[in-house]
Scaffold this motif. Structure first.
Motif, PDB file in Angstrom:
ATOM      1  N   THR A  78       3.991 -39.128   0.128  1.00  0.00           N
ATOM      2  CA  THR A  78       4.222 -40.449  -0.445  1.00  0.00           C
ATOM      3  C   THR A  78       2.877 -41.074  -0.762  1.00  0.00           C
ATOM      4  O   THR A  78       2.031 -41.229   0.122  1.00  0.00           O
ATOM      5  CB  THR A  78       4.998 -41.357   0.535  1.00  0.00           C
ATOM      6  OG1 THR A  78       6.268 -40.762   0.814  1.00  0.00           O
ATOM      7  CG2 THR A  78       5.203 -42.740  -0.070  1.00  0.00           C
ATOM      8  N   LEU A  79       2.688 -41.383  -2.032  1.00  0.00           N
ATOM      9  CA  LEU A  79       1.527 -42.136  -2.477  1.00  0.00           C
ATOM     10  C   LEU A  79       1.911 -43.600  -2.427  1.00  0.00           C
ATOM     11  O   LEU A  79       2.926 -43.998  -3.011  1.00  0.00           O
ATOM     12  CB  LEU A  79       1.158 -41.726  -3.904  1.00  0.00           C
ATOM     13  CG  LEU A  79       0.159 -42.618  -4.645  1.00  0.00           C
ATOM     14  CD1 LEU A  79      -1.196 -42.602  -3.952  1.00  0.00           C
ATOM     15  CD2 LEU A  79       0.050 -42.192  -6.100  1.00  0.00           C
ATOM     16  N   LEU A  80       1.144 -44.398  -1.730  1.00  0.00           N
ATOM     17  CA  LEU A  80       1.462 -45.811  -1.579  1.00  0.00           C
ATOM     18  C   LEU A  80       0.471 -46.632  -2.395  1.00  0.00           C
ATOM     19  O   LEU A  80      -0.728 -46.626  -2.124  1.00  0.00           O
ATOM     20  CB  LEU A  80       1.411 -46.217  -0.100  1.00  0.00           C
ATOM     21  CG  LEU A  80       1.948 -47.601   0.229  1.00  0.00           C
ATOM     22  CD1 LEU A  80       3.422 -47.716  -0.145  1.00  0.00           C
ATOM     23  CD2 LEU A  80       1.767 -47.898   1.711  1.00  0.00           C
ATOM     24  N   ASN A 108      -3.452 -58.342  -5.506  1.00  0.00           N
ATOM     25  CA  ASN A 108      -3.484 -59.730  -5.045  1.00  0.00           C
ATOM     26  C   ASN A 108      -2.142 -60.155  -4.475  1.00  0.00           C
ATOM     27  O   ASN A 108      -1.621 -61.217  -4.803  1.00  0.00           O
ATOM     28  CB  ASN A 108      -3.892 -60.660  -6.203  1.00  0.00           C
ATOM     29  CG  ASN A 108      -5.282 -60.358  -6.705  1.00  0.00           C
ATOM     30  OD1 ASN A 108      -6.211 -60.238  -5.917  1.00  0.00           O
ATOM     31  ND2 ASN A 108      -5.439 -60.209  -8.012  1.00  0.00           N
ATOM     32  N   GLY A 109      -1.568 -59.312  -3.649  1.00  0.00           N
ATOM     33  CA  GLY A 109      -0.268 -59.617  -3.055  1.00  0.00           C
ATOM     34  C   GLY A 109       0.047 -58.662  -1.931  1.00  0.00           C
ATOM     35  O   GLY A 109      -0.786 -57.858  -1.530  1.00  0.00           O
ATOM     36  N   LYS A 110       1.278 -58.717  -1.453  1.00  0.00           N
ATOM     37  CA  LYS A 110       1.670 -57.924  -0.293  1.00  0.00           C
ATOM     38  C   LYS A 110       2.612 -56.780  -0.630  1.00  0.00           C
ATOM     39  O   LYS A 110       2.915 -55.961   0.227  1.00  0.00           O
ATOM     40  CB  LYS A 110       2.360 -58.830   0.731  1.00  0.00           C
ATOM     41  CG  LYS A 110       1.460 -59.922   1.278  1.00  0.00           C
ATOM     42  CD  LYS A 110       2.204 -60.778   2.277  1.00  0.00           C
ATOM     43  CE  LYS A 110       1.295 -61.853   2.856  1.00  0.00           C
ATOM     44  NZ  LYS A 110       1.997 -62.718   3.811  1.00  0.00           N
ATOM     45  N   ARG A 111       3.090 -56.724  -1.853  1.00  0.00           N
ATOM     46  CA  ARG A 111       4.088 -55.704  -2.175  1.00  0.00           C
ATOM     47  C   ARG A 111       3.453 -54.320  -2.278  1.00  0.00           C
ATOM     48  O   ARG A 111       2.293 -54.186  -2.641  1.00  0.00           O
ATOM     49  CB  ARG A 111       4.808 -56.062  -3.473  1.00  0.00           C
ATOM     50  CG  ARG A 111       5.667 -57.295  -3.320  1.00  0.00           C
ATOM     51  CD  ARG A 111       6.297 -57.704  -4.618  1.00  0.00           C
ATOM     52  NE  ARG A 111       5.292 -58.151  -5.575  1.00  0.00           N
ATOM     53  CZ  ARG A 111       5.572 -58.576  -6.797  1.00  0.00           C
ATOM     54  NH1 ARG A 111       6.831 -58.592  -7.212  1.00  0.00           N
ATOM     55  NH2 ARG A 111       4.611 -58.966  -7.605  1.00  0.00           N
ATOM     56  N   ARG A 112       4.275 -53.308  -1.973  1.00  0.00           N
ATOM     57  CA  ARG A 112       3.810 -51.925  -2.016  1.00  0.00           C
ATOM     58  C   ARG A 112       4.798 -51.085  -2.812  1.00  0.00           C
ATOM     59  O   ARG A 112       5.996 -51.335  -2.764  1.00  0.00           O
ATOM     60  CB  ARG A 112       3.677 -51.367  -0.600  1.00  0.00           C
ATOM     61  CG  ARG A 112       2.604 -52.066   0.214  1.00  0.00           C
ATOM     62  CD  ARG A 112       2.731 -51.701   1.678  1.00  0.00           C
ATOM     63  NE  ARG A 112       1.718 -52.366   2.470  1.00  0.00           N
ATOM     64  CZ  ARG A 112       1.863 -53.567   2.998  1.00  0.00           C
ATOM     65  NH1 ARG A 112       2.973 -54.245   2.811  1.00  0.00           N
ATOM     66  NH2 ARG A 112       0.893 -54.103   3.715  1.00  0.00           N
ATOM     67  N   MET A 113       4.264 -50.091  -3.496  1.00  0.00           N
ATOM     68  CA  MET A 113       5.077 -49.250  -4.354  1.00  0.00           C
ATOM     69  C   MET A 113       4.890 -47.788  -3.952  1.00  0.00           C
ATOM     70  O   MET A 113       3.833 -47.214  -4.215  1.00  0.00           O
ATOM     71  CB  MET A 113       4.645 -49.470  -5.815  1.00  0.00           C
ATOM     72  CG  MET A 113       5.633 -48.965  -6.812  1.00  0.00           C
ATOM     73  SD  MET A 113       5.335 -49.677  -8.459  1.00  0.00           S
ATOM     74  CE  MET A 113       4.115 -48.537  -9.072  1.00  0.00           C
ATOM     75  N   HIS A 120       8.807 -55.150  -8.574  1.00  0.00           N
ATOM     76  CA  HIS A 120       9.890 -55.897  -7.909  1.00  0.00           C
ATOM     77  C   HIS A 120      11.058 -54.968  -7.599  1.00  0.00           C
ATOM     78  O   HIS A 120      11.612 -55.003  -6.499  1.00  0.00           O
ATOM     79  CB  HIS A 120      10.363 -57.058  -8.784  1.00  0.00           C
ATOM     80  CG  HIS A 120      11.513 -57.809  -8.183  1.00  0.00           C
ATOM     81  ND1 HIS A 120      11.344 -58.678  -7.122  1.00  0.00           N
ATOM     82  CD2 HIS A 120      12.835 -57.783  -8.451  1.00  0.00           C
ATOM     83  CE1 HIS A 120      12.531 -59.169  -6.776  1.00  0.00           C
ATOM     84  NE2 HIS A 120      13.443 -58.637  -7.565  1.00  0.00           N
ATOM     85  N   GLU A 121      11.421 -54.130  -8.565  1.00  0.00           N
ATOM     86  CA  GLU A 121      12.534 -53.206  -8.359  1.00  0.00           C
ATOM     87  C   GLU A 121      12.267 -52.247  -7.200  1.00  0.00           C
ATOM     88  O   GLU A 121      13.119 -52.019  -6.353  1.00  0.00           O
ATOM     89  CB  GLU A 121      12.795 -52.405  -9.631  1.00  0.00           C
ATOM     90  CG  GLU A 121      13.903 -51.369  -9.471  1.00  0.00           C
ATOM     91  CD  GLU A 121      14.125 -50.541 -10.725  1.00  0.00           C
ATOM     92  OE1 GLU A 121      14.773 -49.486 -10.606  1.00  0.00           O
ATOM     93  OE2 GLU A 121      13.650 -50.936 -11.803  1.00  0.00           O
ATOM     94  N   VAL A 122      11.073 -51.698  -7.158  1.00  0.00           N
ATOM     95  CA  VAL A 122      10.755 -50.701  -6.138  1.00  0.00           C
ATOM     96  C   VAL A 122      10.495 -51.341  -4.782  1.00  0.00           C
ATOM     97  O   VAL A 122      11.048 -50.926  -3.769  1.00  0.00           O
ATOM     98  CB  VAL A 122       9.537 -49.860  -6.575  1.00  0.00           C
ATOM     99  CG1 VAL A 122       9.139 -48.887  -5.482  1.00  0.00           C
ATOM    100  CG2 VAL A 122       9.856 -49.107  -7.852  1.00  0.00           C
ATOM    101  N   ALA A 123       9.664 -52.387  -4.755  1.00  0.00           N
ATOM    102  CA  ALA A 123       9.269 -52.996  -3.483  1.00  0.00           C
ATOM    103  C   ALA A 123      10.434 -53.668  -2.787  1.00  0.00           C
ATOM    104  O   ALA A 123      10.468 -53.753  -1.559  1.00  0.00           O
ATOM    105  CB  ALA A 123       8.145 -54.009  -3.704  1.00  0.00           C
ATOM    106  N   SER A 124      11.433 -54.126  -3.535  1.00  0.00           N
ATOM    107  CA  SER A 124      12.539 -54.838  -2.912  1.00  0.00           C
ATOM    108  C   SER A 124      13.617 -53.914  -2.358  1.00  0.00           C
ATOM    109  O   SER A 124      14.521 -54.357  -1.673  1.00  0.00           O
ATOM    110  CB  SER A 124      13.182 -55.799  -3.917  1.00  0.00           C
ATOM    111  OG  SER A 124      13.783 -55.076  -4.969  1.00  0.00           O
TER     112      SER A 124
END
Length: 195
Positions: free
Chosen positions: A29-31, A36-41, A136-140
């Motif tokens: 898994t490549l993260l 400038n935020g907290k979301r990760r993909m 948004h789609e992936v991180a949520s």
């Protein structure tokens, strides 16, 4: 960003946050993290691509150049610069990317697998971007579990998390000594249990 018909929205810059071994042998898994935020993909990649990315992250120079090193050396020898990478689409779990290449006044977008695009971006030290819709789609939707047991719940408000996601978020908050967040999560769990 050329999205080939996709809705073009705000652009998010990403950084390579890490690599972890996947559940299946030979998968990783490549993260990617929002700069400038907290979301990760998270993006599932193969062993070879993971090796190419890890070598660059750890400043390891192989005895003989890997394919991504060869691509970079070839490009630089002929004055070709990769100026950025755009992850422009996700479809059925597959990410689509472009390498934006420039040679003098000529520029061209080259379609690439995202894992290859990231490995090359690291070698050219160029930025990686995606769209707000994609992150948004992936991180949520994704809960990330690393081999060391560290869990990253989806980047959604705690009010919308499942019980399992809340438990993971609570563990992380306590591990990070974020007791204010831990108490908010505890209160939410108690309210749900008493409802």
């Amino acid at each position: 960003m050329n999205n080939k018909g996709d809705n073009c929205n705000s652009i998010i810059e990403l950084t390579v946050s890490g690599l972890s071994q996947g559940k299946k042998p030979g998968t990783y898994t490549l993260l990617l993290a929002e700069r400038n935020g907290k979301r990760r993909m998270p993006i599932l990649i193969g062993q070879y691509e993971a090796q190419a990315i890890a070598a660059c992250l750890q400043n390891v120079t192989p005895v003989r150049p890997l394919t991504h090193d060869l691509f970079t050396m070839y490009g630089k020898a002929f004055g070709i610069v990769v100026t950025r990478v755009d992850i422009y689409k996700i479809e059925q779990g597959i990410f689509y990317s472009y390498l934006h290449c420039q040679q003098g006044s000529m520029s061209v977008n080259i379609d690439a697998r995202t894992s290859d695009a990231v490995a090359i971006a690291l070698r050219y030290n160029c930025p990686i971007f995606t769209t707000e819709d994609i992150i948004h789609e992936v991180a949520s939707k994704v809960t990330i579990v690393f081999p060391d047991g560290k869990i990253l719940p989806p980047d959604i408000p705690i009010e919308e998390m499942t019980p399992e996601q809340l438990a993971a978020a609570m563990d992380n908050a306590i591990a990070d000594e974020n007791y204010e967040l831990a108490s908010q999560i505890r209160d939410l769990i108690n309210r749900r249990n008493n409802a």
